[in-house]
Structure formats: structure tokens, C-alpha cells
Design a protein around this motif. Structure first.
Motif, PDB file in Angstrom:
ATOM      1  N   HIS A 425       0.829  -1.206   0.000  1.00  0.00           N
ATOM      2  CA  HIS A 425       0.000   0.000   0.000  1.00  0.00           C
ATOM      3  C   HIS A 425       0.866   1.259   0.000  1.00  0.00           C
ATOM      4  O   HIS A 425       2.068   1.220   0.287  1.00  0.00           O
ATOM      5  CB  HIS A 425      -0.934   0.004   1.210  1.00  0.00           C
ATOM      6  N   ASP A 426       0.208   2.371  -0.348  1.00  0.00           N
ATOM      7  CA  ASP A 426       0.925   3.644  -0.462  1.00  0.00           C
ATOM      8  C   ASP A 426       1.058   4.383   0.867  1.00  0.00           C
ATOM      9  O   ASP A 426       1.867   5.303   0.971  1.00  0.00           O
ATOM     10  CB  ASP A 426       0.218   4.553  -1.474  1.00  0.00           C
ATOM     11  N   LEU A 427       0.267   4.009   1.840  1.00  0.00           N
ATOM     12  CA  LEU A 427       0.383   4.608   3.168  1.00  0.00           C
ATOM     13  C   LEU A 427       1.043   3.591   4.092  1.00  0.00           C
ATOM     14  O   LEU A 427       0.604   2.434   4.169  1.00  0.00           O
ATOM     15  CB  LEU A 427      -0.982   5.023   3.717  1.00  0.00           C
ATOM     16  N   ILE A 428       2.075   4.037   4.768  1.00  0.00           N
ATOM     17  CA  ILE A 428       2.880   3.151   5.601  1.00  0.00           C
ATOM     18  C   ILE A 428       2.812   3.634   7.056  1.00  0.00           C
ATOM     19  O   ILE A 428       2.935   4.830   7.330  1.00  0.00           O
ATOM     20  CB  ILE A 428       4.357   3.144   5.148  1.00  0.00           C
ATOM     21  N   VAL A 429       2.626   2.695   7.959  1.00  0.00           N
ATOM     22  CA  VAL A 429       2.719   2.988   9.393  1.00  0.00           C
ATOM     23  C   VAL A 429       3.831   2.120   9.967  1.00  0.00           C
ATOM     24  O   VAL A 429       3.872   0.910   9.710  1.00  0.00           O
ATOM     25  CB  VAL A 429       1.394   2.721  10.130  1.00  0.00           C
ATOM     26  N   MET A 430       4.725   2.741  10.704  1.00  0.00           N
ATOM     27  CA  MET A 430       5.809   2.014  11.358  1.00  0.00           C
ATOM     28  C   MET A 430       5.573   2.012  12.857  1.00  0.00           C
ATOM     29  O   MET A 430       5.263   3.059  13.440  1.00  0.00           O
ATOM     30  CB  MET A 430       7.158   2.658  11.038  1.00  0.00           C
ATOM     31  N   VAL A 431       5.732   0.848  13.466  1.00  0.00           N
ATOM     32  CA  VAL A 431       5.469   0.719  14.896  1.00  0.00           C
ATOM     33  C   VAL A 431       6.495  -0.220  15.520  1.00  0.00           C
ATOM     34  O   VAL A 431       6.867  -1.238  14.923  1.00  0.00           O
ATOM     35  CB  VAL A 431       4.031   0.205  15.154  1.00  0.00           C
ATOM     36  N   ASP A 432       6.985   0.134  16.712  1.00  0.00           N
ATOM     37  CA  ASP A 432       7.931  -0.722  17.407  1.00  0.00           C
ATOM     38  C   ASP A 432       7.252  -1.977  17.933  1.00  0.00           C
ATOM     39  O   ASP A 432       6.035  -2.001  18.181  1.00  0.00           O
ATOM     40  CB  ASP A 432       8.556   0.030  18.587  1.00  0.00           C
ATOM     41  N   GLY A 433       8.066  -3.014  18.132  1.00  0.00           N
ATOM     42  CA  GLY A 433       7.524  -4.286  18.603  1.00  0.00           C
ATOM     43  C   GLY A 433       7.120  -4.270  20.058  1.00  0.00           C
ATOM     44  O   GLY A 433       6.549  -5.261  20.544  1.00  0.00           O
TER      45      GLY A 433
END
Length: 710
Positions: A425-433
């Protein structure tokens, strides 16, 4: 490969604080423990141990070699003496009067005043006057302990030697007067002075000009009743001496008419009152004087720096609260950004990337919370060479839309880039584990992308394990420090950091800057600054909440913040060119980097000096005033914290720990900055410090979890 631990910076810090402490101690002692006051302050009245020869003898006392010898001026001879100077206003006028009448006098100078006005002391000597010791700070030697007596006498002597190049043999204890008034304490001081080679000079005629009784009264006090020789006491310092100047002019004319010879103590008694100092003594005296002057300069500079830093802190508090209020109102009206278009709903699916290295304790909670999102998501878990069951746990959940990628350990930036390549997808969310989302977090986060100029968005990171004092302190820091600053950065369009715990990005923006760089230890800050320099807007969504584990021990906290701070310094240096750029890059450089430099680098570096000065103030200044300033500062912090908690809909209960945070936690964070700066200047490569996981994360059921957790 383990790098050697840096220890030299603590030695440097200790040396700097020690030097500043010595300067403050010297300045505090010389300017606040002693002072020039009137001569009406007696040390005591007991005189049973004073020899009869002193009470009944002459005003000049030699108590050396265990004996007592006294002397006085011959008939029709007046030894004119002045105490408590030099004073920049009155000493020159008195010297002018003496020059007009062609007479010389003996000036008993206070060491600190002599150091402040060395030109006046040199003028005294050049014009034929004598200089004597009147202690370093005008303390009462009659009640001073032995060490202080020695310090006062030798300090004053060194000041005189450093200025004139000569030693004096004359000494007058402060608050002394005639022989009959010598007390046990004064006699003890006279004997101590004799052991150092001093002749003690008392007086036979006290002008009492320190009372400022009027010119006529002073003239009356200085009128001899016979032809006996006299030692006259007047003052050229310690207050308004206009009456002294006028009375002196009149009395010198009168003495001349009456046939009195007015001269110095040494000339009146035919003794050598001064001797050339050795080279070593002159060097030591000059060093002593410059040491006092340097301590005064240091304290003056610290004082101005404190004023400036206090002003900056108050301005910062007012600014962040005002801007946070504006940011909150804009968000309530549905206009997250100044000038943003009418709000539209963003429903396009999102790829959520979860980099994980040995996250077995919390990876299940993290994945389940994201999978429970109300927004359509695909979840990409990138196992970065974990040695525990992280990958197996993620795969074993069997949740739809979850992809687990195993790779050799290459670091967090490499794991994020791997996830980015796999994202569809064009929208990315990054999140820590070690972070969990609320069901509406992803949806709230990506709404900022309704503005095509937005390249990244920061969410609202909350401390999950906030129990205990350490957890409460970090909770306060996240709500008050991080989130208020993010609101400010959002409005000022200079956001320096989208936290790794929760950040949204456009794929296009990430690809234009080459993905996530591994140049620094703060890859999130480095990436955010790169996006700003590329012209993208970076904004903040306070309603996109993520819950993360905070360090539960001081050691773990130190390692985490050390990495953050060091990485931020690396990113600031890497993107320093933004300062001279235009557009969005210039806003980051001149606003964001400038803010970080002042508030998060320079002020923390100065903080130990502030604490040291606070101790100095409690000892040497007014403790009540110092406490009042601290309480006022704390009140500002409390008001700012209460408003920040209100914006984040948090309970105010943790704020009871705020005073302790100012005493303990604040110093810890400042030391982290100091170590980071020293490490950066030393050029030592800092390795990644992984935080210990505690498995305290739980999946919030809905948005009301925020209220329950608080």
C-alpha cells in the motif's frame, strides 16, 4: 564488537564543576560572609586575659616573641589613619585633600576592596602614603577561628603584595579602637598577627565619622586636648564619607596652625612599615588577586546566564502552552494544519511494518492490537535475526493479513526497509515491537494524509507501565515534554522527529529520501529531518494513541535516553545544512534545530552549574529568596503540566511526583545529554542499546482504554 566505555568526560565534568565550585566558594566568602560595616560592632566585652601593658600602653603593639611592647607618636605628632577602603568615590577625594595639604597618611585597606580598585592602592603608595592590613573581608577577628584569622591576614597581605610589590608590617583588626577597649578576642587576634610579623595599630582619637554625626562633631572628636602624640582614626570606605572629606580638610588646616606634624604611623614611630616582596611572593600575590577577580567574573557570567536561561524557560513555557491551545482548537475544528483543505476521510488501506528483534515478551500484544484496528491494514512483521521465539509467536497467531519475514540481523533501519519493500500500500505505518495500538489509532493517524503536502505524521505515544515513581516521571515527560513540543513543532512546521513507536508515512516520501538511513542511532529523527528537507510537511495527531513500554530501571532508562540523545545529535549534525536552506528545510533548520540546540543541548549542559549555583545561593545568599525562585519555577512547571495533561485527557494524580522529578529525574536527563555531547566530541561510536522488555503490554479494548489507564 564492544566499544570502550567513555569515562574521560566525567573527569572533565568533575573538574569543571570543581573549578566552578571553588570560584563560587571564593566569591561567596569574599563578598558575602564578610562585609564593611560600621565600627560599632563589638566582638565581646571580656578582657580578663589582656595584659595590663596593653590596656595602659601605647596604641602601637608589638606582641612578638611572647612579650608585649607598645609605643605611640611623639608630642605634637599626629599619625593619620583611614580604614575600610579603598572606595572608588571617597578615597580619591581624600587623597586629593591630603595632596593639597602636603601630608601623608596610613590606609588600612580591606583586601577585597583593594583587589577591586588596585589603581587607588597604587596611587596611595606612589604619593608616599602607607598601606596596612585591615583583613581580607572585614571580619571580626576577635570571634573568628584560627584558620579564618590566618586566611584573612594573609589574604589581605597577598592582595597588597600583588598590587604594590611590597609587604606591610602594619595591621589593624576591624572593630578595634583604643587600648582600653581591647577584649580577649581582640588580644588573641593581635597575638596571631604578631606571630605573622605584624605590628598592631590601634587609635587614640576616633573621629566616629562612621556614625555620620555631622562635620562639626567630627572636628570636635579630632581636636587634641593637649600636646600628646595621637593616632587618628577616620574612614575612606564603608559608606558615605562626604562629612569625612569636609572635616579632614578643615582639621588639616587647623593642625598646621597649631604646630602639629601630620604623618604616617611608620614615620611617626620611626619604623620601617614596608619591605620589598620576593619574586615568588609577588607572583603569588598577583595570582591571588587575579583568582579573586576571576571568581567574580565567573559568578557574574553565571548570574547573567541564569537570567537568560530563566527567561528562555519562561518564554518556552508560555509559547508551548499558547501554541498547544491553538493546535487543540484547530484539531477540534477539523483543520489539523494551518491552511489545510477541507477535511476528507482517508479510507485507503495501510501497510503496518513492525520491526522486531527479540520481542517475544510483547510481540503478540502488538500484533493483535494492530489487527484489531478499525482501519484496513496489512501487517508486516520483520524478524531481524531474533534469538528468541519472536518470529514463531508471530506466525503462530494465524491472524489474516499478517506476514512474517525472517532476515539476518542487520539493524532496525534495514528491517524497516525490508518491510517497506514488501508493503503493498501507499500509506505506511511504522510501529515498534513493544507498542500496542488502540482500535482507532491507525485510522486517526492516516487522516493527516488528506493534505497532499503531508509526507509523515507523528502519533501520540503513551507510557503503558506508568506505575511507580519512575514510570510516573516518564509519563509526565511524554505528556508534558514530548507532546507539547510536538504541537509546537506542528504549528511551526518544523517537526524534527516522528517517533519509532508510532509514525505514518507516504511511500512516495520515503522513496524520495532513499528509505530509512542507518547513518545515526536515531533513525526516526534522521528520517523525519530528511523528509522536511525534501519539502514534505510533518504533522502531529494527538488522537492517534500508541501505548509503549518505558524503561523500568534507572540503568535501562539511561541506556535508552543515551542512545536517543546521541542519535539526535548525530541527526542534527547530519542535517545542519538546513539552517541555510529555504522553504520547509529552512523552517526545520532555523526553527527546529535551533529549538533542539537551545532547549535540549545547551540548557542541559548548563544545568549542573544551575544546581551548583543554587547550593551557593542557599549558603551565601538569601535562602528564602532562592527557595522562592525554585518554587516559582516549580509553579510554572505545574501549570504547564496540568494544561498538557488536560489536553491529553489524563488524570492529574501523577503530578504529585513532579517536585521529585525536578530534583532527581531532571539531573539524570541532563547527565545523559552531557555524556552524549562528550561522546560525540570524542568521536566514539556508540553501539545500539536495546531496551529490556517486560511483557506488560495489553491490547486496549477501545478508545476508552486511555481514560481507564490514567
Amino acid at each position: 564488537m564492544r566499544t570502550p566505555r567513555v569515562r574521560a568526560h566525567w573527569v572533565v565534568l568533575g573538574a569543571v564543576l570543581l573549578a566552578l565550585g571553588v570560584a563560587l566558594l571564593v566569591q561567596g566568602y569574599t563578598h558575602h560572609l564578610g562585609s564593611i560595616t560600621d565600627d560599632s560592632v563589638p566582638s565581646s566585652t571580656a578582657s580578663g586575659n589582656v595584659p595590663r601593658e596593653v590596656h595602659e600602653g601605647g596604641p602601637v603593639i608589638d606582641a612578638s616573641d611572647g612579650g608585649v611592647r607598645t609605643a605611640g607618636p611623639p608630642d605634637r605628632t599626629i599619625a593619620l589613619t583611614f580604614d575600610d577602603g579603598p572606595d572608588p568615590t571617597w578615597t580619591p577625594r581624600i587623597l586629593d585633600v591630603l595632596e593639597r595639604h602636603g601630608v601623608h597618611a596610613t590606609f588600612f585597606v580591606v583586601g577585597t576592596a583593594a583587589i577591586d580598585h588596585p589603581d587607588l592602592v597604587r596611587r596611595m603608595v606612589d604619593e608616599g602614603h602607607e598601606v596596612g592590613v585591615h583583613t581580607l573581608t572585614h571580619v571580626d577577628l576577635g570571634v573568628a577561628p584560627a584558620w579564618q584569622r590566618e586566611l584573612e591576614l594573609q589574604g589581605s597581605q597577598q592582595a597588597i603584595v600583588g598590587i604594590t610589590g611590597s609587604k606591610t608590617a602594619l595591621m589593624r583588626p576591624p572593630y578595634s579602637s583604643e587600648n582600653e577597649a581591647v577584649t580577649d578576642g581582640t588580644w588573641s587576634a593581635i597575638r596571631a598577627g604578631a606571630d605573622d610579623g605584624y605590628l598592631t595599630v590601634l587609635t587614640t582619637m576616633d573621629s566616629e565619622d562612621w556614625r555620620q554625626p555631622g562635620v562639626e562633631a567630627i572636628e570636635q572628636n579630632l581636636t587634641p586636648s593637649g600636646t600628646d602624640g595621637q593616632i587618628v582614626l577616620m574612614h575612606d570606605g564603608g559608606g558615605d564619607r562626604s562629612e569625612t572629606v569636609e572635616a579632614l580638610d578643615e582639621m588639616l588646616s587647623r593642625y598646621d596652625e597649631q604646630g602639629y606634624r601630620v604623618t604616617t604611623v611608620g614615620d611617626a614611630l620611626s619604623v620601617e612599615s614596608a619591605a620589598p616582596a620576593t619574586t615568588v611572593e609577588r607572583v603569588a600575590g598577583a595570582a591571588f588577586g587575579w583568582g579573586i577577580r576571576l571568581s567574580d567574573l565567573v559568578v557574574t557570567l553565571i548570574g547573567w546566564a541564569l537570567v537568560i536561561s530563566g527567561f528562555v524557560m519562561v518564554v518556552r513555557a508560555v509559547l508551548v502552552v499558547a501554541v498547544a491551545r491553538r493546535h487543540h482548537r484547530m484539531a477540534r475544528r477539523g483543520r489539523h494544519l494551518p491552511g489545510a483543505p477541507a477535511r476528507t476521510i482517508v479510507n485507503e488501506p495501510v501497510s503496518v511494518i513492525v520491526p522486531a528483534h527479540n520481542e517475544a515478551a510483547g510481540i503478540e500484544a502488538a500484533i493483535r492490537s494492530i489487527a484489531a484496528s478499525t482501519h484496513a491494514v496489512e501487517i508486516i512483521v520483520v524478524d531481524d535475526g531474533s534469538t528468541d521465539d519472536t518470529a514463531a509467536i508471530a506466525e503462530g497467531l494465524g491472524l489474516p493479513g499478517v506476514t512474517v519475514i525472517r532476515r539476518r540481523n542487520g539493524g532496525k533501519p534495514a528491517a524497516l526497509n525490508t518491510g517497506l519493500r514488501a508493503a503493498t500500500h501507499d500509506l505506511i505505518v511504522m510501529v515498534d515491537g513493544d507498542t500496542v495500538f488502540e482500535p482507532g489509532t491507525v485510522h486517526s493517524l492516516v487522516q493527516a494524509f488528506a493534505d497532499p503536502n503531508v509526507g509523515a505524521v507523528s502519533g501520540n505515544t503513551k507510557v503503558a507501565n506508568r506505575d511507580g515513581v519512575l514510570g510516573a516521571w516518564q509519563h509526565i515527560e511524554y505528556v508534558v515534554g514530548f507532546n507539547l513540543d510536538r504541537r509546537l513543532f506542528d504549528v511551526a512546521e518544523c517537526m524534527p522527529t516522528v517517533p519509532g513507536a508510532i509514525g505514518g508515512f507516504r511511500r512516495e516520501a520515503l522513496e524520495r529520501v532513499g528509505g530509512v538511513s542507518d547513518d545515526t542511532l536515531a533513525e526516526d529523527t534522521d528520517l523525519t529531518m530528511a523528509l522536511c528537507r525534501d519539502g514534505w510537511r510533518v504533522v502531529y495527531r494527538d488522537d492517534a494513541r500508541a501505548w509503549t513500554e518505558a524503561p523500568a530501571s534507572l540503568g535501562a532508562l539511561w541506556r535508552q535516553r543515551y542512545r536517543w540523545c546521541y542519535g539526535t545529535l548525530q541527526a542534527m549534525w547530519k542535517h545542519r545544512g538546513a539552517v541555510v536552506q529555504g522553504g520547509a528545510a529552512g523552517k526545520l533548520g532555523r526553527r527546529g534545530l535551533g529549538y533542539l540546540l537551545v532547549l535540549q543541548v545547551l540548557l542541559p549542559l548548563f544545568a549542573p552549574v544551575v544546581d551548583l549555583f543554587a547550593v551557593y545561593g542557599l549558603i551565601f545568599l538569601d535562602p528564602v529568596r532562592i527557595a522562592g525562585v525554585w518554587l516559582a519555577f516549580l509553579a510554572v512547571q505545574l501549570v504547564m503540566a496540568a494544561y498538557a495533561f488536560r489536553l491529553d485527557r489524563e488524570s492529574l494524580r501523577p503530578l504529585w511526583t513532579l517536585p521529585l522529578q525536578q530534583i532527581v529525574y531532571r539531573q539524570l536527563m541532563y547527565l545523559v545529554v552531557i555524556q552524549s555531547v562528550f561522546t560525540a566530541f570524542a568521536g566514539v561510536h556508540l553501539r545500539w542499546h536495546r531496551m529490556e522488555r517486560y511483557g506488560s503490554l495489553r491490547v486496549p479494548a477501545d478508545d476508552r482504554a486511555l481514560t481507564r489507564a490514567s
